[in-house]
Structures are given as C-alpha cells and as structure tokens.
Design an enzyme around this catalytic site. Structure first.
Site, PDB file in Angstrom:
ATOM      1  N   SER A   1      -9.929  -0.547   6.865  1.00  8.28           N
ATOM      2  CA  SER A   1      -8.948  -0.425   5.289  1.00  8.28           C
ATOM      3  C   SER A   1      -8.718  -2.555   5.125  1.00  8.28           C
ATOM      4  O   SER A   1      -8.435  -1.492   4.132  1.00  8.28           O
ATOM      5  CB  SER A   1      -8.478   0.272   5.935  1.00  8.28           C
ATOM      6  OG  SER A   1      -9.609   1.871   5.737  1.00  8.28           O
TER       7      SER A   1
ATOM      8  N   LYS B   1       0.956  -1.322   0.235  1.00 10.64           N
ATOM      9  CA  LYS B   1      -0.175  -0.169  -0.116  1.00 10.64           C
ATOM     10  C   LYS B   1       0.756   1.196  -0.182  1.00 10.64           C
ATOM     11  O   LYS B   1       1.832   0.996   0.515  1.00 10.64           O
ATOM     12  CB  LYS B   1      -0.664   0.006   1.203  1.00 10.64           C
ATOM     13  CG  LYS B   1      -1.691   1.575   1.250  1.00 10.64           C
ATOM     14  CD  LYS B   1      -2.866   0.907   2.853  1.00 10.64           C
ATOM     15  CE  LYS B   1      -4.099   1.802   2.520  1.00 10.64           C
ATOM     16  NZ  LYS B   1      -4.507   1.740   4.059  1.00 10.64           N
TER      17      LYS B   1
ATOM     18  N   SER C   1      -9.735   1.577   3.015  1.00  8.21           N
ATOM     19  CA  SER C   1      -8.648   2.384   1.991  1.00  8.21           C
ATOM     20  C   SER C   1      -8.062   1.546   1.627  1.00  8.21           C
ATOM     21  O   SER C   1      -7.217   1.733   0.432  1.00  8.21           O
ATOM     22  CB  SER C   1      -8.092   3.610   2.757  1.00  8.21           C
ATOM     23  OG  SER C   1      -7.631   2.844   3.567  1.00  8.21           O
TER      24      SER C   1
END
Lengths: 92, 480
Positions: free
Chosen positions: B181, B82, B157
């Site tokens: 997330s 990420k 997210s």
C-alpha cells in the site's frame, strides 16, 4: 460457504444484493486461495509473525491523566460520565 | 515567493528556510494554496489541518530563528498523513464512514516524532477503507485520482498520500503498507515509496488492519528525502511490542553503500507471465544501470512466491476480521439505534462499513472458523514460513533483490472494482515482502505510455540502509 452464518458470527449484516455479490466473489477467492492445498508445507512450523520477538516488559504505570475526560465524550451514547449501551439481554 | 517550491527536495527547502528565503509560515501557505487549487479535482485529502499547520509553522519559524544549526532538516517541512495514522485532536476516519466523526485522542508515535522534529502537518490523506484496497476506490469518501492522468487510479491503499506528493501539494507524506500500500501507489504516481522492515517504525497510533503485516512508510520524490524521514520516525517503542528495541536508522548509513561490492539478485519468477512487457523492460533497464555502476547481477529464484498471494489473502482477512471487531459503535464512531446491543452491532456495521471491508471480515471469519482453520489459516502460516525461509536463502547469495513493483502501470478508475480477485493481483510482487517482514523501496524507473513504472528493491530484515543505499545510487546515476 454459508454466508448467512458467517454474517451472524462476524456481526456484519448484509443485504440481499451483497449476499449475491459476496457469494460469487468469495467463491472465486476461495478457489484461488484453495491452490494452497497443493503447497508442500507439511513439515514446516507455522509463522505468525516476522518480528524476532523479545520480551517487552514495561512498568504498569498510568500515563496521560486526562484519559477519561478525552475518551468518554467520544462514545456515541453516554450518561453521567459513563458509556451507555443498549440492553445486553435480547428483547424477545 | 518562488513558484516552483513544489519541485524542491526536503534538503533544498530546509536550506532555504534557514537562509531566510522564505519562512515556514510562507512555505505552509504555499502548499495549502496548492491543495486549495487542485484538490477539488484530485481528492487526495480527507481533511486539511490548516489551523494546526499554521500553529506548527509559527513554532518552526521560531525554532529556526533561535537555533538554525541544531534543528532537524524536517523543521518547517509540510507533510500529508494517511488518515489511518492518528494526529491528536484531528479527525481520523481511516477512510470509513464508521469513524466519520472520530477525533484522535493522541498522536501516533511516528507523528509525534515528526512533530518533535518540527515537521508541519497540513492534512489527512484519502485511502481505501481501513487500508483495504489497491486503488483508493474503496474510500467511503470518494476515490482519489492520479494527478498524472485523472482517469486513472493513484494506486492504494495510500493513494491520497501518493497523489498529494505527486501533485506537489506537500513534499512528503506518510502512508501504511500491509501488502504493498505504499510501494504500489508510489510506483503508479512516479514517487519513491519506502516500506521499512517490520518492526523498524512503531505502529502505535496506526489503525490496526493486519497487525503482523502493517508498517508505516514514506512517500517522497527522492530516495534521500525518504531516508531523511525514515531516520526521524524509526526506532523501537514501548507502546509497540513488535517494534525493535534499540533500533535506529542512521541517514549516513545509506552513503556507505558501494555498488561495486554488491550482489543484486533478479527474481526471475517476477518477470514471468502476468507482467506487462514494457514494465518488465523498464525494470531490466534499471537493473542494467546498476550493473554499469559496478554491481554484480545474479539470477535468483523464490519458488514459494507461487503461494504468497494465496497465503496473504488468508492471513490478512483473518487478522482483519479480529482487528475490526473493535468498530462496534459503543466507544467511538458512528452508532445505529436498535432494540438491543447485538442488533446495534449489526445495524452499525451494516450501515457504516463498506463492501470490501465486509467481504474481508466474512472471508477472515471463514478461514478462522472450526473445520477450516487447519485447511486455510494454518496452511497459510506454514506457507509464510516457507516464503520467509526462501528469502533468507536468497540473501545468503545476494545483498538485495530487484523486481518490478507492480505488474502494470496505473489502471483506469472503475476497471477492477467489480472483480476483487483482479484487484488483489495488482499486489502480487509486493505481498511476499510483507509476509517476510522485509524492507523494500519502490523507485521510479521510467514511464510506459507516459505512465510511471516502479522498480522494487528488497533487502534483508533491518537492512533498510541497503535498499535505500542502492536506490540512492540509482537515482544519482539517473539524475533525479
């Protein structure tokens, strides 16, 4: 909620459209989170963190000798190996 | 080169790497080719770190040739990371324009540990700006699409990480979980998503959003793969004072889980109104399967759950508003010219921060400001205490708790972008876990109209082995 003042405090400039949108969104959000006023929490101690914190001492010694070499070039404005900023006292 | 390597587990890939069926370089090229073929449409990656990946793959091949028996199972396995997790020398935008040109000067501790194990980093994945969102639509670089249905969101997210694994562009990815997330996108994409206990994985090198809630997590296609990666990245770290000293997760611990000796709590409040009926049904089927395997099932109640989302949307923006003050255009990232320093802060943040980020900074500033602090922030912290206490009480009666991961399957792109509160509600079952700092894993438990559904297994602090163990027993029985 005085969006203009909060925008000043948080150094986030917003445009007219954002002001309109945020005023509506934030009113709804505040209405939702405002429900917390009814939560029976009077006798509870606040909890800021779930970690069972212990003292985490460590030696204050420098590591990674290339720090300035690496970090200074990342700054958008610089001069002679220093980070340069715009005037700090407001120009009137 | 076999064509279905994207379906193999890490363990299988590792065995075949050691068996010289293919090299780490070939495996990396295989996944890079899949990224090239698919990512134009999916937009899971913000950058592909091809050069780094090739270098690491060559090194992995040497290590396997030299000491095949001693290397980690992760050696030679490609990962997506990420984009709010730093990889030295690579761009790390955190999904924000303000860091569009920022190159990380060090490795996050979790990334350093993966590298040490010989894992290969093939790219940085898309995300909501600074991890603020539940759909990846708040990325400054365009939304990620759900590979299972391109009209739908992958969740957020960490949507890029989820989509990358779901599309078979890498076998595993790291994400971060502040209020769901990792678990929510895992549920939306049919993956396993682990949010470890707060303090089990170092946050050093993870861009801080809400420091008391953030935790690095893992996306995989199986629970055992997740446990394998968690073993590699877990552990206390001097550079993160909130990480647990001397803690290490051992993969072998999940094998000790015996369902016949376990009590599973079903959190009744989370099966009430607001839950899609079919999602509820699938979750109950999952619980029934565990009962058949010998677990004792018990209804439990978390009365304070009612306050969790409100408390979260006070505490989180409060921490966001302070953490994000570092993005000022002075030391790194984008900068906008203005006549003095204060105006340059205003202009830089106006031009390079997105709407949701601004909204949360303003909300956080409000709840922390004089006159409102007691009414909002302090009350939220007290509610947080109540939630943590309630969980502790439940864990005196049962070993783990099971809930649906999300109220609905993946929603359509654009469906909730105009209504932030609606978007926030998609995290209603995951948020309480972060407030209490607990470990939880989302495992796939079926589909509704072709869309995956996730079941959330929650455990007491530092019993990550239990949540993974129960998840593992479940997937064995379901033949994943």
């Amino acid at each position: 909620m005085d969006i203009e003042r909060l925008s000043q405090l948080s150094r986030v400039k917003i445009n007219a459209e954002e002001r309109r949108k945020f005023t509506k969104d934030l009113a709804e959000i505040l209405d939702y989170i405002g429900a917390l006023k009814k939560a029976p929490v009077e006798n509870l101690a606040p909890l800021s963190h779930a970690a069972d914190l212990e003292n985490a001492w460590r030696e204050d010694k420098a590591e990674g000798k290339r720090d300035t070499e690496l970090l200074i070039p990342a700054a958008p404005r610089r001069e002679k190996g220093y980070i340069k900023v715009k005037p700090i006292f407001p120009i009137i | 080169m076999p064509s279905d390597l994207n379906k193999l587990s890490i363990k299988e890939l590792s065995e075949r790497l050691r068996g010289k069926d293919f090299s780490a370089v070939e495996l990396t090229d295989y996944f890079l080719a899949r990224v090239r073929a698919q990512d134009g449409e999916i937009n899971a990656f913000l950058s592909v770190t091809e050069e780094l990946a090739r270098r690491q793959a060559e090194e992995a091949d040497k290590r396997i040739a030299r000491e095949a028996e001693n290397v980690s199972l992760l050696c030679g396995i490609p990962f997506g990371i990420k984009d709010n997790i730093l990889v030295e020398g690579e761009i790390a935008t955190g999904g924000s324009k303000i860091l569009e040109n920022y190159r990380a000067s060090f490795d996050a501790e979790a990334v350093g540990k993966l590298k040490k194990a010989g894992a290969i980093i093939i790219g940085k994945t898309n995300m909501d700006e600074f991890a603020m969102g539940s759909s990846t639509e708040n990325s400054a670089f365009g939304p990620t699409k759900n590979p299972l249905d391109l009209e739908r969101v992958p969740g957020g997210s960490s949507g890029g990480s989820a989509a990358a694994v779901a599309a078979g562009m890498c076998p595993a990815a790291l994400g971060s979980d502040t209020g769901g997330s990792v678990r929510q996108p895992a549920a939306f994409c049919g993956l396993v998503g682990l949010k470890p206990t707060y303090g089990a994985v170092s946050r050093s090198g993870l861009m801080a959003m809400s420091s008391s809630l953030d935790q690095i997590g893992v996306f995989t296609r199986s629970v055992s793969d997740a446990a394998l990666i968690f073993e590699a990245i877990s552990g206390g770290d001097e550079k993160d004072a909130t990480s647990k000293k001397n803690y290490f997760f051992k993969f072998g611990d999940i094998e000790k889980t015996d369902l016949k000796k376990l009590k599973i709590g079903v959190l009744e409040e989370f099966f009430g109104s607001g839950l899609n009926e079919e999602v509820g049904k699938k979750t109950r089927e999952g619980i029934d399967a565990l009962a058949v395997l010998g677990a004792e099932i018990k209804e439990v109640s978390l009365p304070s759950a009612e306050w969790a989302l409100s408390a979260y949307y006070i505490i989180m923006p409060a921490e966001v508003s302070t953490n994000l003050s570092r993005y000022d255009g002075i030391r790194y990232g984008r900068f906008e010219e203005a006549r003095d320093i204060t105006d340059s802060y205003f202009e830089t943040r106006r031009n390079f921060l997105g709407a949701e980020t601004k909204r949360r900074i303003i909300l956080g500033t409000y709840v922390l400001s004089v006159g409102y602090y007691d009414a909002y922030y302090l009350r939220a912290q007290k509610a947080r205490r109540m939630i943590a206490d309630d969980f502790n009480k439940i864990f005196k009666e049962v070993d783990v708790i099971i809930t649906p991961t999300t109220p609905t399957p993946a929603f359509k792109i654009g469906e909730k972008t105009d209504n932030p509160l609606e978007m926030y509600r998609s995290d209603i079952y995951t948020v309480p876990v972060n407030l209490a700092g607990l470990p939880a894993v989302s495992v796939p438990c079926g589909t509704v109209d072709g869309l995956p559904v996730g079941m959330q297994i929650i455990g007491p602090r530092f019993r990550d082995d239990l949540v993974l163990g129960v998840g593992r027993r479940y997937e064995e029985a379901r033949n994943f």
